[in-house]
Write a protein that holds these residues in place. Structure first.
Motif, PDB file in Angstrom:
ATOM      1  N   VAL A  55     -21.816   0.390  38.103  1.00  0.00           N
ATOM      2  CA  VAL A  55     -21.598   1.019  39.374  1.00  0.00           C
ATOM      3  C   VAL A  55     -20.331   0.824  39.911  1.00  0.00           C
ATOM      4  O   VAL A  55     -19.739  -0.231  39.857  1.00  0.00           O
ATOM      5  N   GLU A  56     -19.890   1.845  40.727  1.00  0.00           N
ATOM      6  CA  GLU A  56     -18.517   1.701  41.113  1.00  0.00           C
ATOM      7  C   GLU A  56     -18.622   2.267  42.541  1.00  0.00           C
ATOM      8  O   GLU A  56     -19.247   3.492  42.573  1.00  0.00           O
ATOM      9  N   GLU A  57     -17.860   1.752  43.541  1.00  0.00           N
ATOM     10  CA  GLU A  57     -17.973   2.182  44.899  1.00  0.00           C
ATOM     11  C   GLU A  57     -16.734   3.095  44.910  1.00  0.00           C
ATOM     12  O   GLU A  57     -15.674   2.405  44.817  1.00  0.00           O
ATOM     13  N   VAL A  58     -16.956   4.198  45.338  1.00  0.00           N
ATOM     14  CA  VAL A  58     -15.634   5.161  45.466  1.00  0.00           C
ATOM     15  C   VAL A  58     -15.348   5.909  46.665  1.00  0.00           C
ATOM     16  O   VAL A  58     -14.641   6.601  46.729  1.00  0.00           O
TER      17      VAL A  58
ATOM     18  N   ALA B 255     -24.042  10.398  40.995  1.00  0.00           N
ATOM     19  CA  ALA B 255     -23.274   9.977  42.580  1.00  0.00           C
ATOM     20  C   ALA B 255     -24.478   9.882  43.318  1.00  0.00           C
ATOM     21  O   ALA B 255     -25.606  10.386  43.433  1.00  0.00           O
TER      22      ALA B 255
ATOM     23  N   LYS C 178     -20.406   5.790  42.202  1.00  0.00           N
ATOM     24  CA  LYS C 178     -20.843   6.313  40.716  1.00  0.00           C
ATOM     25  C   LYS C 178     -21.627   5.497  40.072  1.00  0.00           C
ATOM     26  O   LYS C 178     -21.121   4.205  39.877  1.00  0.00           O
TER      27      LYS C 178
ATOM     28  N   GLU D 152     -18.059  15.875  37.405  1.00  0.00           N
ATOM     29  CA  GLU D 152     -16.899  15.473  36.620  1.00  0.00           C
ATOM     30  C   GLU D 152     -16.444  16.916  35.625  1.00  0.00           C
ATOM     31  O   GLU D 152     -17.414  17.442  35.228  1.00  0.00           O
TER      32      GLU D 152
ATOM     33  N   GLU E  42     -26.221  14.975  41.281  1.00  0.00           N
ATOM     34  CA  GLU E  42     -25.298  15.415  40.191  1.00  0.00           C
ATOM     35  C   GLU E  42     -23.965  14.574  40.336  1.00  0.00           C
ATOM     36  O   GLU E  42     -23.162  14.937  41.328  1.00  0.00           O
ATOM     37  N   LEU E  43     -23.354  14.174  39.228  1.00  0.00           N
ATOM     38  CA  LEU E  43     -22.104  13.567  39.081  1.00  0.00           C
ATOM     39  C   LEU E  43     -21.213  14.783  38.763  1.00  0.00           C
ATOM     40  O   LEU E  43     -21.508  15.261  37.837  1.00  0.00           O
TER      41      LEU E  43
ATOM     42  N   LYS F 144     -24.937   8.504  47.519  1.00  0.00           N
ATOM     43  CA  LYS F 144     -24.151   8.773  48.901  1.00  0.00           C
ATOM     44  C   LYS F 144     -25.325   7.962  49.693  1.00  0.00           C
ATOM     45  O   LYS F 144     -26.398   8.393  49.949  1.00  0.00           O
TER      46      LYS F 144
ATOM     47  N   GLY G  28     -24.120   9.958  34.028  1.00  0.00           N
ATOM     48  CA  GLY G  28     -23.856   9.694  35.229  1.00  0.00           C
ATOM     49  C   GLY G  28     -24.387  10.248  36.295  1.00  0.00           C
ATOM     50  O   GLY G  28     -24.840  11.619  36.454  1.00  0.00           O
TER      51      GLY G  28
ATOM     52  N   ARG H  82     -23.145   4.945  36.202  1.00  0.00           N
ATOM     53  CA  ARG H  82     -23.092   5.596  34.774  1.00  0.00           C
ATOM     54  C   ARG H  82     -24.179   4.606  33.792  1.00  0.00           C
ATOM     55  O   ARG H  82     -24.106   3.253  33.876  1.00  0.00           O
TER      56      ARG H  82
END
Lengths: 434, 434
Positions: free
Chosen positions: A44-47, A66, A57, A125, A122-123, A68, A64, A59
């Motif tokens: 997990v990444e806070e973007v 998203a 995000k 990319e 949905e991510l 919010k 992966g 994964r």
């Protein structure tokens, strides 16, 4: 979520962290299947780099997503500016509705957790935020067609031209609770830039005089207040409400529209104006991003052609839907079923589009001014390190915006707008005094 | 009452009769006290002569009340045209709101029974329905001042000029469910008179050609459809929605506005237009009510001066409130706090009123046409026994309405409207062919 008590924070609400999020999502079958593997191994990444929310995000080995999550305050400002979590409810509602009318143009919603004010989707990319790509001078060949399709579809199909009157009123009521988000727009776009306010900032001292002249410009204040009233009382269609290039994710072939948390039933021109405003701001900002004077000229031409393609595409797509899919209670087909009546109707449709164009230019102008003198700025301009260069771009944009807002009738076509942008971009805005 | 399921008829609902009503009302302390004596001795009379509802007068030894109950169908048509009982909910809501902004100008509400769709209210005596008085040629010296005060107060104070944006959106949502009533207006005013419809009727054969020419008039159909769209999408203020002279009860010194069951947040000009339309219809109808040609000339002049006094009074009262009570989020005072800005604002206020006048004339025209060619007619005209005389009055009104709707900009003042009415009233509408 109880949308009638917007200040309420559910007891079970907790802002998520990269540590807590997998545990929360592990209960959702569709997400578990999509990510694969053990939740404790998800990365997990806070973007989030927006003004309002947390964005993660997540994964797993299989894919992966998203995520919010709304915070109970404005992220840009902090806890001193509370903002209801209910905006996640309205964003979710808008995403579902937009997907119906413009399939494949928004991120697919995978899961909505009302108490957590959290949407898993949905991510996208390898999409990037269009604003960032445009700062780098990247051409997106398909965006104008896609964005004009999105705007025409979502605005037409949520208007009285397409909807039964009773269904339309349900739609109005469904979004009527999104008042805190509308209130932000009313304040930071239509009011504060035209008065002394702690929320305002601008490139100083270069723009001090221009900012003061705008605060003292009664004609402009009348014009922006007229737009504000239209924003508050014209229930034309479900608008995205924040349709700038930071709400658009793109690749060379795909365009997606995200972040409709400002959605409500308002004036259509607010959305189309947002698109044009942000493209114009990027256009004026190119002076601060090109390696040498003129190096971005081809890109500038592409930006202007993108503005033209967006509006012309919107115009023809909206009208095409009106001609072929007008099932709404407005303009009933039964009244216009003979050749002469159809000619009169076609004339009225052009008149309608001309009015919408006028609104579009006014709202575009308001959005350009607020991004230069108000609370929230654009990185197109903010990322110009040299304050004099930035101020030059900003002054040109401000001056053009004033003419758009005061004299929209001087611009009979979108080509007249882009030609004017060219002219404003060639002037030395501080020439008289500098 | 669940306003989200408008078709629902509560199990406990029962249309009241003079026999059943005292038993129902006997449980309400305020009514028992007001009427006095034993409920079984109360005298009940059904007096409804409107198109939609039951209306009773209930008298006891100490006083009287009026009781209005919605039926689950249109009384004028019958059970074949269902109509939700929820309209009583919206009428009650509107009565309460109007009383706040225009105290003493509506009947006081004594009791509201949601499940019975029933409102008990102050009995207005010796008031008569203004339409009936005007057919008899009675002058009401105070009505124009009262009605313009009512319209200015209720429209201004429920608009964005007076309300905080968030409160206004709550108001919009509160009335958004009144779709069935809005639907009636959309159909019978803005659509059916302009097409072949079983609901239409007119004085035939005298008006056959004129009715056909209106059905074939594309310019007019464009104009009325533009008004319809405005009716559907302009959330300007809480409007009464049916402000004709049958919704006004008068004495020589008192004016009360009743029956706001069509209320919703819509365009202000719909209310002001209704007033002017119905006064104009009465004006044209005088040919059928005077004992000898010209006998009602003084009354005709009074009707026209009433139209002028109503609009001019509304104009000045609305503007006065705007100047002194503009606490709404539109036109924020902070932007217009210097002398130059105030001059610009004053100019914009006149422009706003000119736009509202244009809307008023358009809606007035639509209401004149529908009362002559559509479903529900006015007794001003219906009570003219001689069909040729009636058709003459109706044709004049129709012809004038067409010019009002097509060319509202030709009428720069209300005096231009009344002068035109004079001219239309002097023509022989069938002269060319008869």
């Amino acid at each position: 979520m109880n949308t009638h008590d917007p200040a309420r924070v559910p007891e079970t609400y907790a802002p998520q962290t990269p540590q807590s999020l997998p545990g929360l999502l592990a209960n959702v079958a569709v997400i578990r299947d999509l990510l694969g593997g053990a939740p404790e191994r998800w990365v997990v990444e806070e973007v989030g780099d927006g003004n309002l929310n947390l964005v993660f995000k997540v994964r797993g080995p299989a894919g992966g997503i998203a995520v919010k999550q709304a915070l109970p305050y404005v992220r840009l400002v902090g806890e001193s500016w509370p903002l209801p979590l209910t905006r996640a409810h309205f964003e979710h509602l808008a995403l579902v509705r937009q997907a119906r009318h413009a399939p494949g143009m928004t991120p697919a919603v995978l899961h909505y957790d009302a108490d957590m004010a959290l949407i898993a989707m949905e991510l996208l990319e390898p999409h990037v935020i269009m604003r960032r790509g445009m700062i780098d001078g990247i051409v997106y060949p398909s965006f104008a067609e896609a964005l004009s399709t999105f705007a025409a579809a979502t605005l037409f199909h949520t208007s009285d031209l397409a909807m039964a009157a009773a269904d339309k009123k349900v739609l109005v009521a469904d979004f009527a609770g999104n008042t805190a988000m509308c209130g932000i727009t009313e304040d930071v776009i239509f009011t504060e830039p035209y008065m002394v306010s702690d929320n305002n900032r601008w490139t100083s001292p270069q723009l001090d005089d221009l900012a003061a002249s705008i605060r003292g410009d009664s004609e402009l204040k009348v014009a922006v207040s007229r737009l504000k009233l239209k924003f508050m009382s014209s229930a034309e269609a479900l608008i995205h409400g924040d349709l700038h290039t930071g709400s658009i994710m793109v690749t060379q072939t795909d365009t997606r529209i995200i972040d409709p948390e400002f959605a409500f039933v308002g004036p259509m021109g607010f959305d189309t104006g947002a698109v044009i405003a942000n493209l114009l701001l990027n256009y004026f900002s190119q002076i601060g991003h090109e390696r040498a004077p003129g190096a971005r000229d081809a890109y500038r031409r592409w930006v202007l052609s993108g503005i033209e393609d967006f509006w012309n595409g919107f115009h023809s797509r909206f009208l095409a839907r009106w001609r072929h899919e007008a099932k709404g209670d407005a303009w009933p087909a039964a009244l216009f079923d003979d050749p002469v009546a159809r000619i009169h109707l076609a004339g009225e449709q052009e008149r309608y589009m001309a009015g919408l164009f006028r609104d579009t230019l006014g709202f575009a102008a308001a959005k350009m001014i607020r991004r230069i003198l108000g609370l929230a700025h654009n990185i197109d301009l903010e990322h110009i390190a040299d304050a004099d260069v930035r101020a030059t771009a900003e002054a040109r944009a401000l001056m053009m915006a004033r003419t758009l807002m005061i004299d929209p009738d001087n611009f009979r076509s979108i080509e007249a707008v882009t030609a004017a942008a060219c002219r404003w971009n060639a002037i030395d805005p501080f020439g008289a005094t500098g």
